[in-house]
Design a protein around this motif. Structure first.
Motif, mmCIF file in Angstrom:
data_model
loop_
_atom_site.group_PDB
_atom_site.id
_atom_site.type_symbol
_atom_site.label_atom_id
_atom_site.label_comp_id
_atom_site.label_asym_id
_atom_site.label_seq_id
_atom_site.Cartn_x
_atom_site.Cartn_y
_atom_site.Cartn_z
ATOM 1 N N PRO A 42 115.127 42.097 -9.180
ATOM 2 C CA PRO A 42 113.774 42.170 -9.347
ATOM 3 C C PRO A 42 113.117 41.350 -10.822
ATOM 4 O O PRO A 42 114.890 40.729 -11.293
ATOM 5 C CB PRO A 42 113.632 44.151 -10.047
ATOM 6 C CG PRO A 42 114.937 44.031 -10.607
ATOM 7 C CD PRO A 42 115.822 43.314 -9.675
ATOM 8 N N SER A 43 112.096 40.657 -11.228
ATOM 9 C CA SER A 43 111.461 39.564 -11.956
ATOM 10 C C SER A 43 110.353 40.270 -11.843
ATOM 11 O O SER A 43 109.514 40.286 -10.627
ATOM 12 C CB SER A 43 111.844 38.567 -11.123
ATOM 13 O OG SER A 43 110.989 37.286 -12.187
ATOM 14 N N ASP A 44 110.008 39.626 -13.228
ATOM 15 C CA ASP A 44 108.596 39.788 -13.104
ATOM 16 C C ASP A 44 107.274 38.514 -12.371
ATOM 17 O O ASP A 44 106.356 38.663 -11.523
ATOM 18 C CB ASP A 44 108.130 39.336 -14.224
ATOM 19 C CG ASP A 44 107.362 40.980 -15.001
ATOM 20 O OD1 ASP A 44 108.277 41.732 -14.381
ATOM 21 O OD2 ASP A 44 108.117 40.495 -17.178
ATOM 22 N N PHE A 45 108.333 37.319 -11.975
ATOM 23 C CA PHE A 45 108.061 36.068 -11.369
ATOM 24 C C PHE A 45 108.542 35.709 -10.319
ATOM 25 O O PHE A 45 107.623 35.157 -9.279
ATOM 26 C CB PHE A 45 108.171 34.702 -12.199
ATOM 27 C CG PHE A 45 107.179 35.268 -13.784
ATOM 28 C CD1 PHE A 45 106.016 35.333 -14.010
ATOM 29 C CD2 PHE A 45 108.165 35.360 -15.020
ATOM 30 C CE1 PHE A 45 104.854 35.610 -14.939
ATOM 31 C CE2 PHE A 45 107.248 35.899 -15.798
ATOM 32 C CZ PHE A 45 105.496 35.718 -15.765
ATOM 33 N N ASN A 46 109.807 36.056 -9.571
ATOM 34 C CA ASN A 46 110.572 35.643 -8.628
ATOM 35 C C ASN A 46 111.372 37.066 -8.188
ATOM 36 O O ASN A 46 112.543 36.319 -8.375
ATOM 37 C CB ASN A 46 111.758 34.451 -9.411
ATOM 38 C CG ASN A 46 110.220 32.902 -9.746
ATOM 39 O OD1 ASN A 46 109.488 32.682 -8.759
ATOM 40 N ND2 ASN A 46 110.504 32.488 -10.553
#
Length: 131
Positions: A8-12
């Motif tokens: 998981p990542s907020d951007f990628n």
């Protein structure tokens, strides 16, 4: 041993699949079986050596293509042509002369999660939780 998990990542955000030559060859073969007879297939059932925290399923597309999250599950919606194309690129990673490398798979469908398949770029115990 093939390993895979959602990163998981907020951007990628990315879904990461790691394996050696034999693992990736089996993954490509599984995608070819799926392409010949499209049906819902759990990768954990097809390659049971590793039980991930985030299950991955191949399925024929319903409305959108690409990898989608469904609660705690991840479903990679592919048609037969897409599955064969992905299998071809994974087989290139599994070639004996390829010591390491990776491919990122995106169908181009809005909202899909990219899938990165990698060989030889991470330590053997990466994605294996210490219990």
């Amino acid at each position: 041993m093939i390993r895979y998990e959602f990163m998981p990542s907020d951007f990628n955000p990315i879904f990461l699949i790691l394996g050696d030559q034999a693992d990736l060859a089996r993954l490509a073969a599984t995608l070819r079986v799926f392409a010949r007879q499209p049906r819902t297939m759990s990768l954990a059932d097809e390659m049971p050596e590793f039980r991930p925290q985030t299950p991955l399923t191949f399925a024929p597309p319903e409305e959108a293509f690409g990898l989608r999250r469904d609660g705690l599950n991840f479903i990679w919606y592919l048609n037969d042509w897409q599955a064969l194309h992905v299998a071809d690129r994974i087989e290139a990673l599994a070639a004996p002369q390829a010591k390491s490398g990776s491919n990122i798979f995106e169908i181009g469908s809005d909202g899909e999660i990219p899938v990165k398949v990698s060989r030889g770029e991470f330590a053997d115990d990466f994605l294996i939780s210490k219990r």
